[in-house]
Motif scaffolding. Sequence first.
Motif, PDB file in Angstrom:
ATOM      1  N   VAL A  86       0.588  -1.110   0.294  1.00 21.59           N
ATOM      2  CA  VAL A  86       0.056  -0.519   0.165  1.00 21.59           C
ATOM      3  C   VAL A  86       1.203   0.863   0.097  1.00 21.59           C
ATOM      4  O   VAL A  86       1.732   1.607   0.655  1.00 21.59           O
ATOM      5  N   GLU A  87       0.121   2.345  -1.021  1.00 18.03           N
ATOM      6  CA  GLU A  87       1.214   3.291  -0.740  1.00 18.03           C
ATOM      7  C   GLU A  87       0.324   4.121  -0.905  1.00 18.03           C
ATOM      8  O   GLU A  87      -1.264   4.152  -0.770  1.00 18.03           O
ATOM      9  N   THR A  88       0.331   5.749  -0.567  1.00 19.52           N
ATOM     10  CA  THR A  88      -0.535   7.032  -0.644  1.00 19.52           C
ATOM     11  C   THR A  88       0.753   7.419  -0.898  1.00 19.52           C
ATOM     12  O   THR A  88       1.658   8.337  -1.079  1.00 19.52           O
ATOM     13  N   GLY A  89      -0.840   8.669  -1.700  1.00 22.31           N
ATOM     14  CA  GLY A  89      -0.464  10.062  -2.728  1.00 22.31           C
ATOM     15  C   GLY A  89      -1.621  10.037  -3.725  1.00 22.31           C
ATOM     16  O   GLY A  89      -2.987   9.115  -3.987  1.00 22.31           O
ATOM     17  N   LYS A  90      -1.092  10.361  -5.393  1.00 25.19           N
ATOM     18  CA  LYS A  90      -1.863  10.444  -6.208  1.00 25.19           C
ATOM     19  C   LYS A  90      -1.301   8.616  -6.864  1.00 25.19           C
ATOM     20  O   LYS A  90      -0.317   9.005  -7.120  1.00 25.19           O
ATOM     21  N   PRO A  91      -2.521   8.595  -7.176  1.00 25.18           N
ATOM     22  CA  PRO A  91      -2.463   7.245  -7.561  1.00 25.18           C
ATOM     23  C   PRO A  91      -1.413   7.191  -9.328  1.00 25.18           C
ATOM     24  O   PRO A  91      -0.540   5.821  -8.883  1.00 25.18           O
ATOM     25  N   ALA A  92      -2.195   7.802 -10.274  1.00 25.60           N
ATOM     26  CA  ALA A  92      -0.834   7.226 -11.069  1.00 25.60           C
ATOM     27  C   ALA A  92       0.535   7.933 -10.776  1.00 25.60           C
ATOM     28  O   ALA A  92       1.108   6.634 -11.127  1.00 25.60           O
ATOM     29  N   ARG A  93       0.561   8.555  -9.683  1.00 28.77           N
ATOM     30  CA  ARG A  93       2.307   9.205  -9.748  1.00 28.77           C
ATOM     31  C   ARG A  93       3.053   7.536  -9.033  1.00 28.77           C
ATOM     32  O   ARG A  93       4.244   7.633  -8.983  1.00 28.77           O
ATOM     33  N   GLU A  94       2.197   7.323  -7.673  1.00 27.36           N
ATOM     34  CA  GLU A  94       2.804   6.520  -7.238  1.00 27.36           C
ATOM     35  C   GLU A  94       2.517   5.388  -7.786  1.00 27.36           C
ATOM     36  O   GLU A  94       3.828   4.181  -7.406  1.00 27.36           O
ATOM     37  N   VAL A 100       8.784   2.081 -10.748  1.00 24.97           N
ATOM     38  CA  VAL A 100      10.670   2.201 -11.589  1.00 24.97           C
ATOM     39  C   VAL A 100      11.496   2.074 -10.625  1.00 24.97           C
ATOM     40  O   VAL A 100      12.704   1.468 -10.142  1.00 24.97           O
ATOM     41  N   GLY A 101      10.985   2.207  -8.634  1.00 23.39           N
ATOM     42  CA  GLY A 101      12.206   2.126  -8.051  1.00 23.39           C
ATOM     43  C   GLY A 101      11.829   0.726  -7.684  1.00 23.39           C
ATOM     44  O   GLY A 101      13.701   1.215  -6.664  1.00 23.39           O
ATOM     45  N   ASN A 102      11.201  -0.074  -7.646  1.00 26.88           N
ATOM     46  CA  ASN A 102      11.558  -1.627  -7.334  1.00 26.88           C
ATOM     47  C   ASN A 102      11.713  -2.099  -8.482  1.00 26.88           C
ATOM     48  O   ASN A 102      11.475  -3.428  -8.572  1.00 26.88           O
ATOM     49  N   GLY A 103      11.642  -1.952 -10.063  1.00 25.72           N
ATOM     50  CA  GLY A 103      12.462  -2.711 -10.727  1.00 25.72           C
ATOM     51  C   GLY A 103      11.166  -3.242 -11.472  1.00 25.72           C
ATOM     52  O   GLY A 103      11.402  -4.132 -11.588  1.00 25.72           O
ATOM     53  N   PHE A 104      10.375  -2.963 -11.829  1.00 24.91           N
ATOM     54  CA  PHE A 104       8.769  -4.158 -12.292  1.00 24.91           C
ATOM     55  C   PHE A 104       9.443  -4.145 -13.709  1.00 24.91           C
ATOM     56  O   PHE A 104       9.493  -2.510 -14.343  1.00 24.91           O
ATOM     57  N   LEU A 122     -14.177  11.672 -16.532  1.00 18.38           N
ATOM     58  CA  LEU A 122     -13.109  11.535 -15.632  1.00 18.38           C
ATOM     59  C   LEU A 122     -11.396  11.404 -15.336  1.00 18.38           C
ATOM     60  O   LEU A 122     -11.282  11.003 -14.052  1.00 18.38           O
ATOM     61  N   GLY A 123     -11.060  11.950 -15.901  1.00 20.67           N
ATOM     62  CA  GLY A 123      -9.132  11.532 -15.821  1.00 20.67           C
ATOM     63  C   GLY A 123      -8.738  10.361 -15.150  1.00 20.67           C
ATOM     64  O   GLY A 123      -9.314  10.037 -14.123  1.00 20.67           O
ATOM     65  N   SER A 124      -8.308   9.432 -16.781  1.00 16.41           N
ATOM     66  CA  SER A 124      -7.913   8.309 -16.184  1.00 16.41           C
ATOM     67  C   SER A 124      -6.917   7.640 -15.603  1.00 16.41           C
ATOM     68  O   SER A 124      -6.072   8.234 -16.173  1.00 16.41           O
ATOM     69  N   VAL A 125      -7.035   7.500 -14.438  1.00 13.71           N
ATOM     70  CA  VAL A 125      -5.404   7.325 -13.665  1.00 13.71           C
ATOM     71  C   VAL A 125      -4.743   6.149 -14.850  1.00 13.71           C
ATOM     72  O   VAL A 125      -3.138   6.238 -15.119  1.00 13.71           O
ATOM     73  N   SER A 126      -5.263   5.111 -15.300  1.00 11.77           N
ATOM     74  CA  SER A 126      -4.959   3.957 -16.195  1.00 11.77           C
ATOM     75  C   SER A 126      -4.350   4.985 -17.706  1.00 11.77           C
ATOM     76  O   SER A 126      -3.169   4.754 -17.852  1.00 11.77           O
ATOM     77  N   GLU A 127      -4.344   5.528 -18.574  1.00 12.79           N
ATOM     78  CA  GLU A 127      -4.104   6.184 -19.338  1.00 12.79           C
ATOM     79  C   GLU A 127      -3.115   7.154 -18.804  1.00 12.79           C
ATOM     80  O   GLU A 127      -1.732   7.695 -19.982  1.00 12.79           O
ATOM     81  N   ARG A 132       2.899   7.444 -19.076  1.00 11.62           N
ATOM     82  CA  ARG A 132       4.140   8.173 -18.383  1.00 11.62           C
ATOM     83  C   ARG A 132       5.127   6.858 -17.791  1.00 11.62           C
ATOM     84  O   ARG A 132       5.976   7.217 -17.731  1.00 11.62           O
ATOM     85  N   ALA A 133       4.705   5.958 -17.593  1.00 15.78           N
ATOM     86  CA  ALA A 133       5.484   4.721 -17.271  1.00 15.78           C
ATOM     87  C   ALA A 133       6.619   4.629 -18.374  1.00 15.78           C
ATOM     88  O   ALA A 133       5.976   4.376 -19.591  1.00 15.78           O
ATOM     89  N   PRO A 134       7.938   4.052 -18.360  1.00 17.60           N
ATOM     90  CA  PRO A 134       8.777   3.937 -19.011  1.00 17.60           C
ATOM     91  C   PRO A 134       8.600   2.298 -19.384  1.00 17.60           C
ATOM     92  O   PRO A 134       9.750   1.983 -20.269  1.00 17.60           O
ATOM     93  N   MET A 135       7.986   1.608 -18.288  1.00 14.92           N
ATOM     94  CA  MET A 135       7.891   0.117 -18.990  1.00 14.92           C
ATOM     95  C   MET A 135       6.466  -0.047 -20.035  1.00 14.92           C
ATOM     96  O   MET A 135       5.554   0.791 -19.319  1.00 14.92           O
ATOM     97  N   THR A 136       6.395  -1.427 -19.695  1.00 19.75           N
ATOM     98  CA  THR A 136       5.425  -2.288 -20.544  1.00 19.75           C
ATOM     99  C   THR A 136       4.355  -1.973 -19.883  1.00 19.75           C
ATOM    100  O   THR A 136       3.579  -2.185 -18.661  1.00 19.75           O
ATOM    101  N   VAL A 137       2.752  -1.347 -20.659  1.00 18.05           N
ATOM    102  CA  VAL A 137       1.703  -1.126 -19.486  1.00 18.05           C
ATOM    103  C   VAL A 137       1.000  -1.917 -20.664  1.00 18.05           C
ATOM    104  O   VAL A 137       0.618  -1.839 -21.229  1.00 18.05           O
ATOM    105  N   ALA A 138       0.265  -3.283 -20.217  1.00 12.82           N
ATOM    106  CA  ALA A 138      -1.112  -3.578 -20.082  1.00 12.82           C
ATOM    107  C   ALA A 138      -2.589  -3.435 -19.640  1.00 12.82           C
ATOM    108  O   ALA A 138      -2.645  -3.401 -18.318  1.00 12.82           O
TER     109      ALA A 138
END
Length: 146
Positions: A86-94, A100-104, A122-127, A132-138
């Motif tokens: 569990v993390e706390t903050g803005k969902p997309a950023r977290e 990134v921080g944990n090498g996924f 609605l502004g989509s977190v998934s979008e 923004r993610a530097p790795m593959t996103v499904a």
Amino acid sequence: MVMQTLVAMDDSPQASAALSYALEEFPESAVTALHVIQLPEGYWTSFTDSETELPGYESAQERARELLETAEQTAAEHDRELETTVETGKPAREIIDYAVGNGFDQIVIGSHGRTGVDRVLLGSVSEQVVRRAPMTVAVVHEQLNH
């Protein structure tokens, strides 16, 4: 080296579908379910020194625990183990920062499958994660009947 897959979890059917997809499609991957507790912005934050003092934080923690316990049960039904966090903050950023921080190697996230005006309003977190993610996103679409 074992592939690592991060699944973003909330209490939606789309997130459940994303978890099932990750467990089924990536049997050799280590899967971690991440839930982000979104903090209120503005007014309340100026009165507290700690996020744990914010109104509703305890109930949000409890909901997160229940959500991740359900995710662990889903993994067990697939004969899989599941790490949870569990993390706390803005969902997309977290989600991105944690990945990134944990090498996924990849992120799996559910989407409501909304288009056009609904998506913009609605502004989509998934979008945001996809952009923004530097790795593959499904992105797993689970259409809801309206």
